[in-house]
Design an enzyme around this catalytic site. Structure first.
Site, PDB file in Angstrom:
ATOM      1  N   HIS A  56     -29.175   4.828 -11.956  1.00  0.00           N
ATOM      2  CA  HIS A  56     -28.512   4.624 -13.453  1.00  0.00           C
ATOM      3  C   HIS A  56     -27.948   3.194 -13.046  1.00  0.00           C
ATOM      4  O   HIS A  56     -28.123   2.733 -12.333  1.00  0.00           O
ATOM      5  CB  HIS A  56     -26.859   4.934 -13.114  1.00  0.00           C
ATOM      6  CG  HIS A  56     -26.536   5.442 -14.877  1.00  0.00           C
ATOM      7  ND1 HIS A  56     -24.717   5.925 -14.399  1.00  0.00           N
ATOM      8  CD2 HIS A  56     -26.668   5.235 -16.000  1.00  0.00           C
ATOM      9  CE1 HIS A  56     -25.162   5.267 -16.150  1.00  0.00           C
ATOM     10  NE2 HIS A  56     -26.182   4.978 -16.839  1.00  0.00           N
ATOM     11  N   TYR A  80     -17.648  13.966  -2.734  1.00  0.00           N
ATOM     12  CA  TYR A  80     -17.801  14.029  -4.549  1.00  0.00           C
ATOM     13  C   TYR A  80     -20.115  14.066  -4.005  1.00  0.00           C
ATOM     14  O   TYR A  80     -20.192  13.360  -2.177  1.00  0.00           O
ATOM     15  CB  TYR A  80     -17.761  12.276  -4.697  1.00  0.00           C
ATOM     16  CG  TYR A  80     -18.571  12.475  -5.223  1.00  0.00           C
ATOM     17  CD1 TYR A  80     -18.112  12.944  -6.947  1.00  0.00           C
ATOM     18  CD2 TYR A  80     -19.424  10.729  -5.932  1.00  0.00           C
ATOM     19  CE1 TYR A  80     -18.880  12.673  -7.679  1.00  0.00           C
ATOM     20  CE2 TYR A  80     -20.389  11.049  -6.857  1.00  0.00           C
ATOM     21  CZ  TYR A  80     -20.265  11.565  -8.115  1.00  0.00           C
ATOM     22  OH  TYR A  80     -21.199  11.592  -9.214  1.00  0.00           O
ATOM     23  N   HIS A 140     -27.046   2.273  -9.034  1.00  0.00           N
ATOM     24  CA  HIS A 140     -25.822   3.072  -8.692  1.00  0.00           C
ATOM     25  C   HIS A 140     -26.858   3.386  -8.309  1.00  0.00           C
ATOM     26  O   HIS A 140     -27.832   3.908  -8.990  1.00  0.00           O
ATOM     27  CB  HIS A 140     -24.257   2.848  -8.351  1.00  0.00           C
ATOM     28  CG  HIS A 140     -24.901   3.256  -9.974  1.00  0.00           C
ATOM     29  ND1 HIS A 140     -25.206   1.945 -10.457  1.00  0.00           N
ATOM     30  CD2 HIS A 140     -24.211   4.286 -10.823  1.00  0.00           C
ATOM     31  CE1 HIS A 140     -24.007   2.995 -12.438  1.00  0.00           C
ATOM     32  NE2 HIS A 140     -23.276   3.970 -12.205  1.00  0.00           N
ATOM     33  N   GLU A 160     -17.923   1.558 -14.741  1.00  0.00           N
ATOM     34  CA  GLU A 160     -17.369   2.371 -13.903  1.00  0.00           C
ATOM     35  C   GLU A 160     -16.710   2.818 -12.885  1.00  0.00           C
ATOM     36  O   GLU A 160     -17.297   2.196 -11.460  1.00  0.00           O
ATOM     37  CB  GLU A 160     -19.014   3.356 -13.732  1.00  0.00           C
ATOM     38  CG  GLU A 160     -19.796   3.874 -14.488  1.00  0.00           C
ATOM     39  CD  GLU A 160     -20.925   4.673 -14.376  1.00  0.00           C
ATOM     40  OE1 GLU A 160     -20.922   5.319 -13.243  1.00  0.00           O
ATOM     41  OE2 GLU A 160     -22.021   4.543 -14.783  1.00  0.00           O
ATOM     42  N   HIS A 167     -29.944  16.388 -15.644  1.00  0.00           N
ATOM     43  CA  HIS A 167     -28.303  16.182 -15.245  1.00  0.00           C
ATOM     44  C   HIS A 167     -27.688  15.743 -16.783  1.00  0.00           C
ATOM     45  O   HIS A 167     -28.648  14.718 -17.021  1.00  0.00           O
ATOM     46  CB  HIS A 167     -28.575  15.290 -14.311  1.00  0.00           C
ATOM     47  CG  HIS A 167     -27.247  15.251 -13.696  1.00  0.00           C
ATOM     48  ND1 HIS A 167     -26.567  16.007 -12.790  1.00  0.00           N
ATOM     49  CD2 HIS A 167     -26.349  14.155 -14.548  1.00  0.00           C
ATOM     50  CE1 HIS A 167     -24.588  15.224 -12.305  1.00  0.00           C
ATOM     51  NE2 HIS A 167     -25.265  14.402 -13.958  1.00  0.00           N
ATOM     52  N   HIS A 224     -18.449   0.713  -9.817  1.00  0.00           N
ATOM     53  CA  HIS A 224     -19.878   0.353 -10.473  1.00  0.00           C
ATOM     54  C   HIS A 224     -19.825  -0.790 -11.255  1.00  0.00           C
ATOM     55  O   HIS A 224     -19.829  -0.027 -12.500  1.00  0.00           O
ATOM     56  CB  HIS A 224     -20.727   1.254 -10.455  1.00  0.00           C
ATOM     57  CG  HIS A 224     -20.846   1.772  -9.499  1.00  0.00           C
ATOM     58  ND1 HIS A 224     -20.431   3.474  -9.417  1.00  0.00           N
ATOM     59  CD2 HIS A 224     -21.239   1.401  -7.936  1.00  0.00           C
ATOM     60  CE1 HIS A 224     -21.160   3.836  -7.746  1.00  0.00           C
ATOM     61  NE2 HIS A 224     -21.305   2.391  -6.969  1.00  0.00           N
TER      62      HIS A 224
HETATM   63 FE   LIG Z   1     -23.090   6.005 -13.185  1.00  0.00          FE
END
Ligand SMILES: [Fe+2]
Length: 452
Positions: A336, A351, A372, A342, A293, A366
């Protein structure tokens, strides 16, 4: 002029020149401020950068208008709306935060215009020292009438989620539909008309202007292509009114002034400092065609850079419809913890990392170092899904404001539509750890490797 028949100048931050076709020859030739401007117009420069900035960052436009902007009564402090810097007075919250869709006021109950319906959700820093940012939410149902607004604190990146915005600026008219964005920069006066219930998001940056990200090895094309940015043609009205209200946000406070004419009296203009819009459907997405990713920075539409190399004050990032083809990869976003903040919003659709709870017109934050990632269902499903080429985010447009500041939520943000159940989406995540079976008489070298 109808908003549906508008045409635009094409390109990002070009040196544009435009004059209202009703007044050909309004733009002076060969100089900026002649002793007498054509047709008795006044020349006025709008500076978007220090006079001495290098050419690549120097921003200014010359406006040729019926009256200079200085013709107004003194500004007075105004309590209108909830655009402020109240984050300075609240206790910070390090939790994952999610907001349900923000309510749009019903016109039958109360007429609310774009400015009255804009509330600050979170922010950091201080416009007085040109360092910081804020995120605002607007919900409204009425047009602004004889009222305009300009921001003395920062640039506004406006993301409509529901309802088109019909924006009249000193530079001309722009219609911004959901799935489009517009940027109205420091000092530019604008008026917003709406066609019905309207809602959206605003990112305000105090440091500087948005630019297109460098493409590096991607090459000369891709992501948001410069030709797809659209700037209005000059348009003016010569209209005297008993009371035209000019609102300004200055050092985090709203101020109000009265004048007796429309501020949209710019007959011609030229320069590289002007509002613009962009259709997110034109974004040319680049991503992996092998494995893993890729970091979401590859989805950056616009960036406002800090003075630290490679560090943005804020990036505007989108998650558009695309193909997912990564081999032997957990394809949704990874778990993450980030040294950036964010904020995510959803324009339409659902989403991928959280199909429930994160809804169009809502949002999530976040914060710096707040963990998260995908919810439990997404993790289980996507850890076991066959990895065929697959459409991702079909019919969806999520976006992220990624900021290098630690954002503090305002009192309004703490009290409005907060989803207190958000943390629960991660609680069902199971322990899957399964260490290799070892014979206690064997040394560590005899441990069998896990099968791939
Ligand atoms: Fe993130």
């Amino acid at each position: 002029m109808s908003f549906d028949k508008l045409k635009y100048l094409s390109g990002f931050a070009n040196e544009f020149a435009s004059e209202d076709p009703r007044c050909p020859g309004a733009l002076p030739e060969g100089q900026n401020n002649p002793q007498k401007c054509p047709f008795g117009l006044y020349a006025e420069q709008l500076s978007g950068s220090a006079f001495t900035c290098p050419r690549e960052t120097n921003k200014r436009s010359w406006l040729y208008r019926i009256r200079p902007s200085v013709v107004h009564m003194p500004f007075e402090h105004s309590k209108q709306g909830l655009m402020n810097q109240d984050w300075k007075d609240t206790i910070p919250n390090p939790n994952q935060l999610r907001w349900l869709p923000f309510d749009i006021p019903k016109k039958s109950a109360e007429a609310v215009d774009f400015l009255e319906g804009t509330a600050t959700l979170c922010g950091a820093g201080d416009p007085c020292v040109r360092n910081g940012a804020a995120i605002h939410i607007y919900t409204c149902n009425s047009s602004m009438g004889d009222k305009c607004f300009y921001d003395s604190d920062g640039d506004l990146l406006i993301v409509p989620q529901q309802g088109a915005l019909l924006i009249t600026t000193e530079f001309g008219k722009i219609k911004v539909n959901p799935n489009e964005i517009c940027v109205i920069q420091l000092g530019m006066r604008f008026n917003v008309e709406v066609e019905g219930p309207s809602r959206g998001y605003i990112l305000e940056v105090f440091n500087g202007h948005f630019t297109l990200p460098n493409l590096g090895p991607i090459g000369a094309n891709g992501l948001a292509n410069p030709r797809d940015f659209q700037t209005p043609f000059a348009w003016y009205e010569d209209r005297d009114v008993a009371k035209y209200t000019v609102m300004s946000k200055f050092q985090g406070h709203l101020f109000k002034s009265i004048q007796t004419h429309s501020p949209f009296d710019v007959v011609a203009w030229h320069g590289n400092y002007a509002p613009y819009k962009y259709d997110l459907a034109n974004f040319c997405t680049v991503n992996t065609v092998s494995f893993d990713h890729i970091d979401p920075s590859v989805f950056t539409v616009l960036t406002c850079q800090s003075t630290k190399p490679g560090v943005a004050v804020a990036d505007f990032v989108i998650f558009p419809p695309r193909w997912g083809v990564a081999d032997h990869t957990f394809r949704p976003p990874y778990y993450h913890r980030n040294c950036m903040s964010e904020f995510m919003g959803l324009i339409h659709g659902s989403y991928e990392a959280k199909e429930k709870g994160f809804q169009p017109g809502g949002g999530s934050l976040h914060s710096m170092m707040t963990p998260h990632g995908p919810d439990a269902k997404c993790f289980e499903d996507c850890s076991n899904a066959p990895l065929k080429p697959q459409r991702v985010a079909e019919g969806t447009m999520a976006f992220m404001f990624e900021l290098s500041f630690s954002m503090t939520v305002t009192d309004w943000g703490n009290k409005t539509k907060v989803d207190n159940t958000y943390y629960k989406c991660w609680q069902p995540l199971q322990k899957h750890f399964s260490p290799p079976k070892t014979d206690p008489t064997d040394g560590p070298s005899k441990v069998k490797k896990a099968k791939k």
